[in-house]
Design a protein around this motif. Sequence first.
Motif, mmCIF file in Angstrom:
data_model
loop_
_atom_site.group_PDB
_atom_site.id
_atom_site.type_symbol
_atom_site.label_atom_id
_atom_site.label_comp_id
_atom_site.label_asym_id
_atom_site.label_seq_id
_atom_site.Cartn_x
_atom_site.Cartn_y
_atom_site.Cartn_z
ATOM 1 N N VAL A 573 0.870 -1.173 0.000
ATOM 2 C CA VAL A 573 0.000 0.000 0.000
ATOM 3 C C VAL A 573 0.911 1.228 0.000
ATOM 4 O O VAL A 573 1.553 1.521 1.009
ATOM 5 C CB VAL A 573 -0.925 0.020 1.230
ATOM 6 N N PRO A 574 0.997 1.948 -1.111
ATOM 7 C CA PRO A 574 1.991 3.028 -1.231
ATOM 8 C C PRO A 574 1.557 4.324 -0.559
ATOM 9 O O PRO A 574 1.604 5.400 -1.147
ATOM 10 C CB PRO A 574 2.106 3.199 -2.747
ATOM 11 N N ARG A 575 1.140 4.223 0.671
ATOM 12 C CA ARG A 575 0.743 5.400 1.451
ATOM 13 C C ARG A 575 1.642 5.507 2.677
ATOM 14 O O ARG A 575 1.910 4.494 3.330
ATOM 15 C CB ARG A 575 -0.712 5.282 1.913
ATOM 16 N N PHE A 576 2.051 6.717 2.998
ATOM 17 C CA PHE A 576 2.884 6.933 4.185
ATOM 18 C C PHE A 576 1.974 7.035 5.408
ATOM 19 O O PHE A 576 1.791 8.093 6.000
ATOM 20 C CB PHE A 576 3.731 8.191 4.016
ATOM 21 N N THR A 577 1.386 5.890 5.773
ATOM 22 C CA THR A 577 0.387 5.872 6.847
ATOM 23 C C THR A 577 1.001 5.657 8.220
ATOM 24 O O THR A 577 0.276 5.630 9.209
ATOM 25 C CB THR A 577 -0.655 4.777 6.596
ATOM 26 N N SER A 578 2.298 5.471 8.290
ATOM 27 C CA SER A 578 2.945 5.337 9.596
ATOM 28 C C SER A 578 4.306 6.001 9.552
ATOM 29 O O SER A 578 4.848 6.274 8.475
ATOM 30 C CB SER A 578 3.091 3.861 9.983
ATOM 31 N N ALA A 579 4.838 6.278 10.729
ATOM 32 C CA ALA A 579 6.143 6.912 10.829
ATOM 33 C C ALA A 579 6.896 6.331 12.007
ATOM 34 O O ALA A 579 6.296 5.930 13.014
ATOM 35 C CB ALA A 579 5.997 8.422 10.996
ATOM 36 N N VAL A 580 8.209 6.280 11.852
ATOM 37 C CA VAL A 580 9.084 5.895 12.953
ATOM 38 C C VAL A 580 9.567 7.179 13.616
ATOM 39 O O VAL A 580 10.114 8.065 12.957
ATOM 40 C CB VAL A 580 10.277 5.065 12.443
ATOM 41 N N ILE A 581 9.343 7.296 14.922
ATOM 42 C CA ILE A 581 9.712 8.505 15.659
ATOM 43 C C ILE A 581 11.125 8.341 16.198
ATOM 44 O O ILE A 581 11.393 7.412 16.970
ATOM 45 C CB ILE A 581 8.724 8.762 16.812
#
Length: 661
Positions: A573-581
């Motif tokens: 799924v080519p969406r930036f739906t999460s991030a590493v903090i």
Amino acid sequence: MHIGLVYNWPNTKTSELDLIGRMKAILQRQGHIVTIIDPFGKIMELDGSYRTPMTMASTETFDFVLNLHYTNPNLLGTVSYMVNWNPMKFLTHHPTTGEQNILEEDIYLSSCQQSHDVLLSAGSDDVDAYSDAINLFNPTYLGDTGLRLHTSCQVFDDIPDVDLSNFCVFYIGVNWERLKRKGGTRHKGLLERLDETGDVHFYGVREVYGVKVWEGFRHYQGELPFDDGRSIVETANRCGVSLVLSSESHLESGLVSTRIFQACAAKTVVIADDNPFIVKHFGDSVLTFERSDDPLENAERIIQLINWIKEHPEEAAEKARRAHEIFVERFSLDAEIERLVDGHARVLKRIRERCLPKEGSNKRVDVIHIQKTLSRDDVRQLIENVNRQRGVDPHVIVIHGPETTVDVQQELEQHAHFPFTVMRKEAVAFKCEGELVMNVLDNSDARAFCFHQSSVWWSPQHLGFMLRCMEDTGNPVVQSAFFVRNDILMDEYNQRLAMLLVWDGIHPFNRNVAIHRGMEGISIYPPSCFLFDREVVLQHRAQYAAGRVLGMGFYLFLVAMALVVSGRYPEYVPRFTSAVILPGKHLLSRDWGRGPQVQDEMRKLALIFRCSPLFREQDYERVFLKEPRSLKTSLMEHLSHFPRVLHCLRVLRAMVGRFKQ
């Protein structure tokens, strides 16, 4: 509605900033709240500067954001529109130098396009076909929503009809020919020839990159203020006639800049080249000339049209009136913005129908958080991430050790909007996270499960998009893109910083394997990016049982085992739906793949897979232990030609779009 307008060039005045000013004024007149932000979400003022002190917007309060530039990834966690009004050559070549993009730039730009919810067409069949091709394998792509947005301007009710008794020709631009750049001869000599006639008055920025672009022009009148386009329209109206010239890139793609709409808004007689868009939509209400490869010949054709206006002022004035009517009815920014806002409800409905889990399906997702020692901040981050999920029924399982001092149960009872289970285990149990997870799955009726970490951020669509992809494809593992959230987000925005933050989170299927090998470590795919099919794991319990002895590497085991039992790689799924903090300005995979704990996990994985028929020919002592970064390569080695195949499909799709004309 609360709408975010995204601007890319802090502390710099550009035509996009002028357009944003016009949009903001229109939206506010329609009763909406408008905030200007950069692509990272920092609030900006109308002059392009940052708010003091620098402030990050609460993007969850936005109904949607509107991106005016194709280099923006959607990192804001809300519904995002991107305007598809840049010529094809801008997407494949550097817009200033004309140099062809290198591979990494193409990968980044295509990933940016795929990350948005809606691409707004500006009327170019070629550009729209190219975007459709890029999104050929995007499971969340909405396709044509029927919404359009052009680089237009608003209607000015107080602008009078033009007086052609003593007119001059208004031209505004940058005069790029004065800058040394590849392919910079589109109008070379043309403007100088028009200057000799005395009939044309030139306006525009006086200096660009230290070059005085209008030096030597006798009829250069100076710069016009950035004031929502009013000065341009009023000045053009006083002149009576406007000259609109297209770049080669706009001509090739059948696109136009703001100038044609400003000229019509000013009620001027319009002289323009034979841009396909202008010919198609404005017809003979605009005086067009057949463009030649010789700029001086084009200048003579423009002079002929100027003389025609002098000889036929009444007919010219009638053309100006018809062009203004077409602009008001079809292309005024007021009308297009209103249609965009009115169509947002339809877009939300299509997102629910196309991108979120189906009605009546099993929407339960087990969110498993395993951490020996939990702090209150860790628990709060978990609660915030899961509370904001849409379209799924999350059930949280928290497994922590005896060293945790915070009352996890109480925190969840007070703040969680979802069911949860809290388990306390002895420290020794955390050496075998695989055993803990398998026990959870045995006692669950969820469709899917995922892992949560304290150091991650999830957008509201994170679980929903992945679960719908799993429903549609039947793939036992789904993976989403991610980015890095750190102090870089508070720096002044530029494209290089954005690329740094998202590059590790782009799926390897979007990259050439050679680039993929160059990345350090395997943590570029954190556990929270994956969604696993619980039923598949339990159906193949015997095979998955080998992973019970694993600790932090269990999620990698699940990814690899899905390939063993199904023969399929994770659906993307080519969406930036999460991030590493991450703290400071640290980027992702600097230290991963080192240290005794990681090496121990790699050794266990090597032992587990050494006897597998699928991987029998692989040297897993090397893959998992000596070169841990090769894990992702080895699992996808036979797809090394996939990027080339995908590129060919994209080209064919674009060609089909062109032949349909």
